[in-house]
Design a protein around this motif. Structure first.
Motif, PDB file in Angstrom:
ATOM      1  N   PHE A  29       0.803  -1.219   0.000  1.00 24.80           N
ATOM      2  CA  PHE A  29       0.000   0.000   0.000  1.00 24.80           C
ATOM      3  C   PHE A  29       0.841   1.276   0.000  1.00 24.80           C
ATOM      4  N   ILE A  30       2.141   1.162  -0.179  1.00 25.30           N
ATOM      5  CA  ILE A  30       3.048   2.291   0.012  1.00 25.30           C
ATOM      6  C   ILE A  30       2.789   3.460  -0.953  1.00 25.30           C
ATOM      7  N   ASP A  31       2.301   3.172  -2.140  1.00 20.63           N
ATOM      8  CA  ASP A  31       2.097   4.231  -3.129  1.00 20.63           C
ATOM      9  C   ASP A  31       0.664   4.735  -3.184  1.00 20.63           C
ATOM     10  N   VAL A  32      -0.148   4.356  -2.211  1.00 25.91           N
ATOM     11  CA  VAL A  32      -1.558   4.743  -2.197  1.00 25.91           C
ATOM     12  C   VAL A  32      -1.844   5.542  -0.926  1.00 25.91           C
ATOM     13  N   ARG A  33      -2.577   6.632  -1.086  1.00 23.73           N
ATOM     14  CA  ARG A  33      -2.966   7.430   0.080  1.00 23.73           C
ATOM     15  C   ARG A  33      -4.178   6.760   0.731  1.00 23.73           C
ATOM     16  N   LEU A  34      -3.927   6.117   1.871  1.00 19.57           N
ATOM     17  CA  LEU A  34      -4.995   5.459   2.612  1.00 19.57           C
ATOM     18  C   LEU A  34      -5.552   6.411   3.662  1.00 19.57           C
ATOM     19  N   LYS A  35      -6.788   6.178   4.054  1.00 19.38           N
ATOM     20  CA  LYS A  35      -7.354   6.937   5.173  1.00 19.38           C
ATOM     21  C   LYS A  35      -6.676   6.491   6.459  1.00 19.38           C
ATOM     22  N   LYS A  36      -6.550   5.172   6.635  1.00 17.12           N
ATOM     23  CA  LYS A  36      -5.793   4.620   7.754  1.00 17.12           C
ATOM     24  C   LYS A  36      -5.453   3.172   7.451  1.00 17.12           C
ATOM     25  N   LEU A  37      -4.387   2.714   8.086  1.00 16.59           N
ATOM     26  CA  LEU A  37      -3.934   1.329   7.941  1.00 16.59           C
ATOM     27  C   LEU A  37      -3.718   0.774   9.342  1.00 16.59           C
ATOM     28  N   ARG A  38      -4.418  -0.296   9.656  1.00 16.96           N
ATOM     29  CA  ARG A  38      -4.312  -0.952  10.958  1.00 16.96           C
ATOM     30  C   ARG A  38      -3.873  -2.400  10.747  1.00 16.96           C
ATOM     31  N   THR A  39      -3.364  -2.994  11.818  1.00 16.78           N
ATOM     32  CA  THR A  39      -2.943  -4.393  11.758  1.00 16.78           C
ATOM     33  C   THR A  39      -3.712  -5.208  12.789  1.00 16.78           C
ATOM     34  N   ALA A  40      -3.979  -6.461  12.414  1.00 17.88           N
ATOM     35  CA  ALA A  40      -4.651  -7.390  13.316  1.00 17.88           C
ATOM     36  C   ALA A  40      -3.944  -8.740  13.221  1.00 17.88           C
ATOM     37  N   VAL A  41      -3.636  -9.316  14.391  1.00 17.73           N
ATOM     38  CA  VAL A  41      -3.023 -10.647  14.442  1.00 17.73           C
ATOM     39  C   VAL A  41      -3.675 -11.445  15.557  1.00 17.73           C
ATOM     40  N   LEU A  42      -3.667 -12.740  15.396  1.00 19.29           N
ATOM     41  CA  LEU A  42      -4.198 -13.597  16.449  1.00 19.29           C
ATOM     42  C   LEU A  42      -3.225 -13.656  17.621  1.00 19.29           C
ATOM     43  N   ILE A  43      -1.926 -13.805  17.323  1.00 18.04           N
ATOM     44  CA  ILE A  43      -0.886 -13.910  18.357  1.00 18.04           C
ATOM     45  C   ILE A  43       0.225 -12.904  18.069  1.00 18.04           C
ATOM     46  N   ASP A  44       0.575 -12.100  19.064  1.00 17.64           N
ATOM     47  CA  ASP A  44       1.713 -11.174  18.989  1.00 17.64           C
ATOM     48  C   ASP A  44       2.810 -11.740  19.878  1.00 17.64           C
ATOM     49  N   ARG A  45       3.923 -12.170  19.266  1.00 21.29           N
ATOM     50  CA  ARG A  45       4.992 -12.839  20.005  1.00 21.29           C
ATOM     51  C   ARG A  45       6.008 -11.885  20.629  1.00 21.29           C
ATOM     52  N   ASN A  46       6.006 -10.646  20.287  1.00 18.65           N
ATOM     53  CA  ASN A  46       6.917  -9.664  20.896  1.00 18.65           C
ATOM     54  C   ASN A  46       8.395  -9.893  20.557  1.00 18.65           C
ATOM     55  N   MET A  71      -3.959 -12.149  21.372  1.00 18.65           N
ATOM     56  CA  MET A  71      -3.187 -12.516  22.560  1.00 18.65           C
ATOM     57  C   MET A  71      -1.732 -12.090  22.364  1.00 18.65           C
ATOM     58  N   ALA A  72      -1.147 -11.496  23.382  1.00 20.14           N
ATOM     59  CA  ALA A  72       0.290 -11.224  23.399  1.00 20.14           C
ATOM     60  C   ALA A  72       0.950 -12.367  24.150  1.00 20.14           C
ATOM     61  N   LEU A  73       1.980 -12.932  23.553  1.00 20.55           N
ATOM     62  CA  LEU A  73       2.612 -14.115  24.112  1.00 20.55           C
ATOM     63  C   LEU A  73       4.125 -13.931  24.078  1.00 20.55           C
ATOM     64  N   SER A  74       4.735 -13.821  25.240  1.00 23.14           N
ATOM     65  CA  SER A  74       6.188 -13.707  25.313  1.00 23.14           C
ATOM     66  C   SER A  74       6.792 -15.106  25.269  1.00 23.14           C
ATOM     67  N   THR A  75       7.645 -15.309  24.291  1.00 25.56           N
ATOM     68  CA  THR A  75       8.273 -16.613  24.091  1.00 25.56           C
ATOM     69  C   THR A  75       9.768 -16.423  23.930  1.00 25.56           C
ATOM     70  N   VAL A  76      10.514 -17.524  23.980  1.00 23.11           N
ATOM     71  CA  VAL A  76      11.929 -17.469  23.628  1.00 23.11           C
ATOM     72  C   VAL A  76      12.030 -17.707  22.128  1.00 23.11           C
ATOM     73  N   LEU A  77      13.110 -17.234  21.516  1.00 19.36           N
ATOM     74  CA  LEU A  77      13.239 -17.284  20.064  1.00 19.36           C
ATOM     75  C   LEU A  77      13.176 -18.695  19.499  1.00 19.36           C
ATOM     76  N   LYS A  78      13.689 -19.681  20.231  1.00 18.52           N
ATOM     77  CA  LYS A  78      13.718 -21.040  19.678  1.00 18.52           C
ATOM     78  C   LYS A  78      12.347 -21.715  19.685  1.00 18.52           C
ATOM     79  N   GLU A  79      11.387 -21.147  20.392  1.00 17.54           N
ATOM     80  CA  GLU A  79      10.045 -21.704  20.406  1.00 17.54           C
ATOM     81  C   GLU A  79       9.275 -21.266  19.153  1.00 17.54           C
ATOM     82  N   ARG A  80       8.295 -22.076  18.790  1.00 20.79           N
ATOM     83  CA  ARG A  80       7.434 -21.779  17.644  1.00 20.79           C
ATOM     84  C   ARG A  80       5.996 -21.658  18.116  1.00 20.79           C
ATOM     85  N   VAL A  81       5.259 -20.811  17.436  1.00 19.77           N
ATOM     86  CA  VAL A  81       3.821 -20.736  17.645  1.00 19.77           C
ATOM     87  C   VAL A  81       3.177 -21.251  16.359  1.00 19.77           C
ATOM     88  N   ASP A  82       2.400 -22.312  16.484  1.00 18.42           N
ATOM     89  CA  ASP A  82       1.731 -22.918  15.331  1.00 18.42           C
ATOM     90  C   ASP A  82       0.237 -22.697  15.438  1.00 18.42           C
TER      91      ASP A  82
END
Length: 169
Positions: free
Chosen positions: A113-130, A143-154
């Motif tokens: 969307f970089i070349d288009v003038r949007l009214k607004k752009l928001r993001t939605a995710v099921l899991i935010d790993r931080n 859900m915000a979920l703090s994990t270690v890097l070697k772990e995976r969220v499936d």
């Protein structure tokens, strides 16, 4: 990698999170006539479809589903989209993915969307790993979920032939 799987969200809990995100989108966009929900293939698009279905039932505005396919292995933005990006001009866009980890996928999604003038752009995710490597935040997270890097969220979805669930492995 460990063979152990820890259930983070079951089917009922996942649906509660998606419902809550839909209501947050409604509250943030109540004055809009139409919003565009851009799902990043594959799982982000399935979540976007579910959000659209809920919003179609509860929202006074129209919602339109857009699909974005990204080459996540590329060092530059390579995407396939099912819409004309110019049709997004002056509209509210919700970019949807399943898990926010490093932020690279959502950063590439922004690039569409970089070349288009949007009214607004928001993001939605099921899991935010931080674990951000890019300056990306999410506006709506199940859900915000703090994990270690070697772990995976499936994330498993019925659309892929699995029972809805989120596991930490």
């Amino acid at each position: 990698m460990s063979d152990k799987k820890l259930l983070i969200l079951n089917q009922h809990q996942m649906q509660q999170k998606i419902d809550r995100i839909a209501y947050q989108i409604l509250e943030d966009n109540f004055d809009e006539e139409e919003i565009l929900i851009a799902g990043i293939l594959p799982r982000g698009n399935h979540i976007a479809e579910r959000l659209k279905k809920i919003l179609d039932q509860i929202a006074p505005f129209k919602s339109k589903l857009l699909t974005i396919e990204l080459d996540k292995q590329s060092s530059s933005l390579k995407s396939n989209i099912n819409f004309n990006v110019d049709d997004c001009k002056d509209k509210a866009v919700i970019l949807v993915d399943d898990v926010l980890n490093s932020g690279k996928t959502l950063a590439y999604g922004f690039g569409v969307f970089i070349d288009v003038r949007l009214k607004k752009l928001r993001t939605a995710v099921l899991i935010d790993r931080n674990h951000k490597n890019f300056p990306i935040t999410t506006d709506y997270a199940g859900m915000a979920l703090s994990t270690v890097l070697k772990e995976r969220v499936d994330v498993f979805l019925t659309e892929n032939g699995d029972e809805d669930a989120v596991y930490l492995t």
